[in-house]
Design an enzyme around this catalytic site. Structure first.
Site, PDB file in Angstrom:
ATOM      1  CB  ALA A   1       7.049  -4.524   8.143  1.00 33.01           C
TER       2      ALA A   1
ATOM      3  CG  ASP B   1      -7.547   0.097  19.591  1.00 24.83           C
ATOM      4  OD1 ASP B   1      -6.495  -0.060  18.949  1.00 24.83           O
ATOM      5  OD2 ASP B   1      -8.677  -0.159  19.138  1.00 24.83           O
TER       6      ASP B   1
ATOM      7  NE  ARG C   1      -5.409   4.910  17.113  1.00 26.04           N
ATOM      8  CZ  ARG C   1      -5.828   4.824  18.376  1.00 26.04           C
ATOM      9  NH1 ARG C   1      -6.131   5.918  19.068  1.00 26.04           N
ATOM     10  NH2 ARG C   1      -5.922   3.651  18.967  1.00 26.04           N
TER      11      ARG C   1
ATOM     12  CG  ASP D   1       6.509  -6.520  -2.425  1.00 28.38           C
ATOM     13  OD1 ASP D   1       5.981  -7.581  -2.066  1.00 28.38           O
ATOM     14  OD2 ASP D   1       6.189  -5.405  -1.975  1.00 28.38           O
TER      15      ASP D   1
ATOM     16  CB  SER E   1       4.776   2.012  13.424  1.00 39.93           C
ATOM     17  OG  SER E   1       3.506   2.002  14.019  1.00 39.93           O
TER      18      SER E   1
ATOM     19  CE1 TYR F   1      -2.875   3.235   0.902  1.00 37.29           C
ATOM     20  CE2 TYR F   1      -2.247   2.932   3.205  1.00 37.29           C
ATOM     21  CZ  TYR F   1      -2.868   3.678   2.219  1.00 37.29           C
ATOM     22  OH  TYR F   1      -3.472   4.863   2.542  1.00 37.29           O
TER      23      TYR F   1
ATOM     24  CE1 TYR G   1       4.272  -3.131  12.208  1.00 38.90           C
ATOM     25  CE2 TYR G   1       2.890  -1.764  13.628  1.00 38.90           C
ATOM     26  CZ  TYR G   1       3.617  -1.928  12.460  1.00 38.90           C
ATOM     27  OH  TYR G   1       3.702  -0.907  11.554  1.00 38.90           O
TER      28      TYR G   1
ATOM     29  CE  LYS H   1       7.405  -1.652  11.048  1.00 39.10           C
ATOM     30  NZ  LYS H   1       7.782  -1.304   9.692  1.00 39.10           N
TER      31      LYS H   1
HETATM   32  P1  NAD Z   1       1.800  -3.622   3.094  1.00 36.40           P
HETATM   33  O1  NAD Z   1       1.646  -4.969   3.726  1.00 36.40           O
HETATM   34  O2  NAD Z   1       0.774  -3.191   2.112  1.00 36.40           O
HETATM   35  O3  NAD Z   1       3.236  -3.474   2.439  1.00 36.40           O
HETATM   36  C1  NAD Z   1       4.370  -4.210   2.827  1.00 36.40           C
HETATM   37  C2  NAD Z   1       5.020  -4.754   1.557  1.00 36.40           C
HETATM   38  O4  NAD Z   1       6.222  -5.437   1.887  1.00 36.40           O
HETATM   39  C3  NAD Z   1       4.133  -5.769   0.847  1.00 36.40           C
HETATM   40  O5  NAD Z   1       4.119  -5.500  -0.543  1.00 36.40           O
HETATM   41  C4  NAD Z   1       4.789  -7.124   1.153  1.00 36.40           C
HETATM   42  O6  NAD Z   1       4.533  -8.076   0.140  1.00 36.40           O
HETATM   43  C5  NAD Z   1       6.245  -6.730   1.268  1.00 36.40           C
HETATM   44  N1  NAD Z   1       7.050  -7.601   2.157  1.00 36.40           N
HETATM   45  C6  NAD Z   1       6.813  -7.928   3.452  1.00 36.40           C
HETATM   46  N2  NAD Z   1       7.816  -8.686   3.931  1.00 36.40           N
HETATM   47  C7  NAD Z   1       8.723  -8.842   2.910  1.00 36.40           C
HETATM   48  C8  NAD Z   1       9.964  -9.500   2.782  1.00 36.40           C
HETATM   49  N3  NAD Z   1      10.491 -10.185   3.799  1.00 36.40           N
HETATM   50  N4  NAD Z   1      10.616  -9.443   1.599  1.00 36.40           N
HETATM   51  C9  NAD Z   1      10.093  -8.766   0.539  1.00 36.40           C
HETATM   52  N5  NAD Z   1       8.917  -8.111   0.604  1.00 36.40           N
HETATM   53  C10 NAD Z   1       8.241  -8.143   1.785  1.00 36.40           C
HETATM   54  O7  NAD Z   1       1.864  -2.589   4.315  1.00 36.40           O
HETATM   55  P2  NAD Z   1       1.736  -1.013   4.290  1.00 36.40           P
HETATM   56  O8  NAD Z   1       0.479  -0.638   4.968  1.00 36.40           O
HETATM   57  O9  NAD Z   1       2.029  -0.504   2.940  1.00 36.40           O
HETATM   58  O10 NAD Z   1       2.924  -0.631   5.269  1.00 36.40           O
HETATM   59  C11 NAD Z   1       4.230  -0.388   4.786  1.00 36.40           C
HETATM   60  C12 NAD Z   1       5.149  -0.157   5.956  1.00 36.40           C
HETATM   61  O11 NAD Z   1       4.677   0.935   6.733  1.00 36.40           O
HETATM   62  C13 NAD Z   1       5.253  -1.334   6.915  1.00 36.40           C
HETATM   63  O12 NAD Z   1       6.589  -1.443   7.327  1.00 36.40           O
HETATM   64  C14 NAD Z   1       4.359  -0.935   8.077  1.00 36.40           C
HETATM   65  O13 NAD Z   1       4.777  -1.536   9.277  1.00 36.40           O
HETATM   66  C15 NAD Z   1       4.566   0.564   8.097  1.00 36.40           C
HETATM   67  N6  NAD Z   1       3.465   1.321   8.714  1.00 36.40           N
HETATM   68  C16 NAD Z   1       2.221   1.330   8.125  1.00 36.40           C
HETATM   69  C17 NAD Z   1       1.183   2.082   8.693  1.00 36.40           C
HETATM   70  C18 NAD Z   1      -0.193   2.168   8.065  1.00 36.40           C
HETATM   71  O14 NAD Z   1      -1.039   2.927   8.579  1.00 36.40           O
HETATM   72  N7  NAD Z   1      -0.462   1.453   6.975  1.00 36.40           N
HETATM   73  C19 NAD Z   1       1.404   2.802   9.880  1.00 36.40           C
HETATM   74  C20 NAD Z   1       2.682   2.757  10.455  1.00 36.40           C
HETATM   75  C21 NAD Z   1       3.704   2.037   9.847  1.00 36.40           C
HETATM   76  N1  UFG Z   2     -11.585   1.042  14.587  1.00 36.63           N
HETATM   77  C1  UFG Z   2     -12.924   0.808  14.815  1.00 36.63           C
HETATM   78  N2  UFG Z   2     -13.540  -0.136  14.049  1.00 36.63           N
HETATM   79  C2  UFG Z   2     -12.889  -0.843  13.076  1.00 36.63           C
HETATM   80  C3  UFG Z   2     -11.512  -0.583  12.851  1.00 36.63           C
HETATM   81  C4  UFG Z   2     -10.879   0.373  13.632  1.00 36.63           C
HETATM   82  O1  UFG Z   2     -13.547   1.409  15.684  1.00 36.63           O
HETATM   83  O2  UFG Z   2     -13.506  -1.698  12.438  1.00 36.63           O
HETATM   84  C5  UFG Z   2     -10.916   2.072  15.391  1.00 36.63           C
HETATM   85  C6  UFG Z   2      -9.745   1.533  16.207  1.00 36.63           C
HETATM   86  O3  UFG Z   2     -10.212   1.063  17.456  1.00 36.63           O
HETATM   87  C7  UFG Z   2      -8.854   2.772  16.328  1.00 36.63           C
HETATM   88  C8  UFG Z   2      -9.124   3.546  15.030  1.00 36.63           C
HETATM   89  O4  UFG Z   2     -10.343   3.016  14.512  1.00 36.63           O
HETATM   90  O5  UFG Z   2      -9.284   3.548  17.393  1.00 36.63           O
HETATM   91  C9  UFG Z   2      -8.034   3.352  14.000  1.00 36.63           C
HETATM   92  O6  UFG Z   2      -7.774   1.954  13.864  1.00 36.63           O
HETATM   93  P1  UFG Z   2      -6.806   1.347  12.752  1.00 36.63           P
HETATM   94  O7  UFG Z   2      -6.809  -0.138  12.932  1.00 36.63           O
HETATM   95  O8  UFG Z   2      -7.170   1.905  11.425  1.00 36.63           O
HETATM   96  O9  UFG Z   2      -5.398   1.948  13.113  1.00 36.63           O
HETATM   97  P2  UFG Z   2      -4.575   1.845  14.482  1.00 36.63           P
HETATM   98  O10 UFG Z   2      -4.636   3.206  15.106  1.00 36.63           O
HETATM   99  O11 UFG Z   2      -4.928   0.697  15.305  1.00 36.63           O
HETATM  100  O12 UFG Z   2      -3.145   1.476  13.872  1.00 36.63           O
HETATM  101  C10 UFG Z   2      -2.297   2.416  13.329  1.00 36.63           C
HETATM  102  C11 UFG Z   2      -1.437   1.815  12.212  1.00 36.63           C
HETATM  103  C12 UFG Z   2      -0.561   0.725  12.741  1.00 36.63           C
HETATM  104  C13 UFG Z   2       0.199   1.222  13.917  1.00 36.63           C
HETATM  105  C14 UFG Z   2      -0.706   1.845  14.950  1.00 36.63           C
HETATM  106  C15 UFG Z   2       0.052   2.464  16.070  1.00 36.63           C
HETATM  107  O13 UFG Z   2      -2.248   1.320  11.209  1.00 36.63           O
HETATM  108  O14 UFG Z   2       0.372   0.331  11.765  1.00 36.63           O
HETATM  109  O15 UFG Z   2      -1.477   2.863  14.358  1.00 36.63           O
HETATM  110  O16 UFG Z   2      -0.689   2.330  17.244  1.00 36.63           O
HETATM  111  F1  UFG Z   2       0.857   0.198  14.505  1.00 36.63           F
END
Ligand code: NAD
Ligand code: UFG
Length: 329
Positions: A75, A285, A221, A31, A117, A11, A141, A145
């Site tokens: 990750a 949470d 958030r 990837d 994160s 993503y 998780y 990180k």
């Molecule tokens: P995602 O799962 O969509 O993307 C991770 C990508 O890495 C995937 O394409 C997966 O196939 C690849 N991957 C995982 N392990 C691998 C490996 N060992 N070798 C090669 N490829 C590998 O996740 P995302 O939501 O895009 O998140 C990306 C990064 O951002 C992650 O490190 C996640 O922890 C961090 N992050 C995301 C959020 C969020 O809100 N989405 C918040 C905080 C941190």
């Molecule tokens: N929530 C709901 N209903 C749902 C899904 C989520 O009420 O069906 C609430 C959660 O309780 C939270 C908020 O919406 O209060 C956001 O939830 P997310 O799961 O979207 O995100 P988080 O805040 O749990 O997680 C985010 C990132 C993680 C990171 C984390 C740090 O996506 O990668 O913040 O705490 F680890």
């Protein structure tokens, strides 16, 4: 010279690939497609399907290409799953980081930008959260990180590698034209879950608790728009290119929105009613997570442009409406 984007088919990675290409960078992606999608990448991008824990493929990539820096998104990132299967998380996340740094060292690559994160903070002691605040992760998780950050720190002291660790808060939205977006098979994130209701994939959203100590009782958030987040990676790379020392930055918009406010914004963005039910709290949470991102604003000159929740959710809606089954459509 090229930039290697690890996890570029995910993503956040796929949006960074677009942003880097638009900025004129030469991009190479590795990837293993465990959670990523090859279809999220432009065909012109040089793509290696492989696992970053495999040092051989990394060495091959570094040998075959002239790589200047690594942007590291790989990750596993499901908090609940990490509690159930901690070793899976330490193996992939920490193991991946070690393998990557080893190969960077062998191949003389000196710059890395890393996805950290807000999960490294755990239950915050104060809001907004500063980079210098205590880090007490409450799940494997977040711990993985934090360990990855510490590994980069120690390696950077001994070897000539510099890093920027970006601690994302809640990332949301899709590329503005709706061509790429969030497509996780096991979706836990609030915005895509809310939008599954107007898509007809779910009858209602379950709000995880309305008895928190917040104005409307639901969790708050800090949501940051995916294109603004991607821009921060370009700025971080520029910072390292200009000789900047290793740093950690929070990335959030600095404003908190409750789950109820997000649902209301999604109602406006989608034009649908969106039913909800109040459910139980989700374990682990925190009531509020809001970033103080002034360090990124000052040092990187990062300025998020899209800060209206309705606007962010509109981009996600554009993506989901046109790709109701994600990349399988
Ligand atoms: P995602 O799962 O969509 O993307 C991770 C990508 O890495 C995937 O394409 C997966 O196939 C690849 N991957 C995982 N392990 C691998 C490996 N060992 N070798 C090669 N490829 C590998 O996740 P995302 O939501 O895009 O998140 C990306 C990064 O951002 C992650 O490190 C996640 O922890 C961090 N992050 C995301 C959020 C969020 O809100 N989405 C918040 C905080 C941190
Ligand atoms: N929530 C709901 N209903 C749902 C899904 C989520 O009420 O069906 C609430 C959660 O309780 C939270 C908020 O919406 O209060 C956001 O939830 P997310 O799961 O979207 O995100 P988080 O805040 O749990 O997680 C985010 C990132 C993680 C990171 C984390 C740090 O996506 O990668 O913040 O705490 F680890």
């Amino acid at each position: 010279m090229s930039v290697l984007i690890c996890g570029g088919a995910g993503y956040i990675g796929s949006h960074n690939v677009r942003a880097f290409l638009n900025h004129g960078e030469d991009v190479i992606v590795i990837d293993n497609l465990v959670t990523g999608h090859k279809q999220s990448l432009p065909e012109s991008v040089k793509f290696y399907e492989g696992d970053i824990r495999d040092g051989k493929i990394l060495d091959e990539i570094f040998t075959q290409n002239n790589i200047e820096a690594v942007i590291h998104f790989c990750a596993f990132s499901l908090v609940g799953e990490s509690v159930e299967q901690p070793l899976k998380y330490f193996d992939n996340n920490v193991g991946g980081m070690i393998s990557l740094l080893e190969s960077m060292q062998r191949n003389n690559v000196k710059k890395i930008v890393f996805s950290s994160s807000a999960a490294v903070y755990g239950e915050p002691e104060r809001i907004p959260i500063l980079e210098t605040d205590p880090t007490n992760p409450t799940n494997p998780y977040g711990e993985s990180k934090r360990i990855m950050e510490k590994i980069m720190h120690w390696v950077s002291l001994q070897h000539d590698i510099r890093y920027v660790s970006l601690r994302y808060f809640n990332v949301a939205g899709a590329w503005h034209d709706g061509t790429i977006g969030e497509a996780h098979n096991h979706e836990t994130h609030l915005v895509p879950i809310i939008l599954q209701v107007p898509l007809g994939k779910r009858e209602k959203v379950t709000v995880y608790g309305d008895d928190y100590n917040t104005p409307d009782g639901t969790c708050i958030r800090d949501y940051v728009y995916i294109e603004d987040l991607a821009h921060a990676h370009l700025l971080a790379l520029e910072y390292l290119r200009n000789g900047g020392e290793s740093q950690i930055f929070n990335l959030g918009s600095g404003d908190g929105y409750s789950v109820m406010e997000m649902i209301n914004a999604a109602r406006k963005a989608s034009g649908h009613e969106i039913k909800l039910e109040i459910g139980k709290r989700r374990a682990g949470d925190p009531a509020r997570l809001v970033a103080d991102s002034s360090k990124a604003r000052e040092i990187l000159k990062w300025q998020p442009k899209v800060t209206s929740m309705e606007e962010i959710i509109s981009t996600a809606w554009r993506w989901h409406k046109s790709h109701p089954n994600g990349y399988d459509a």
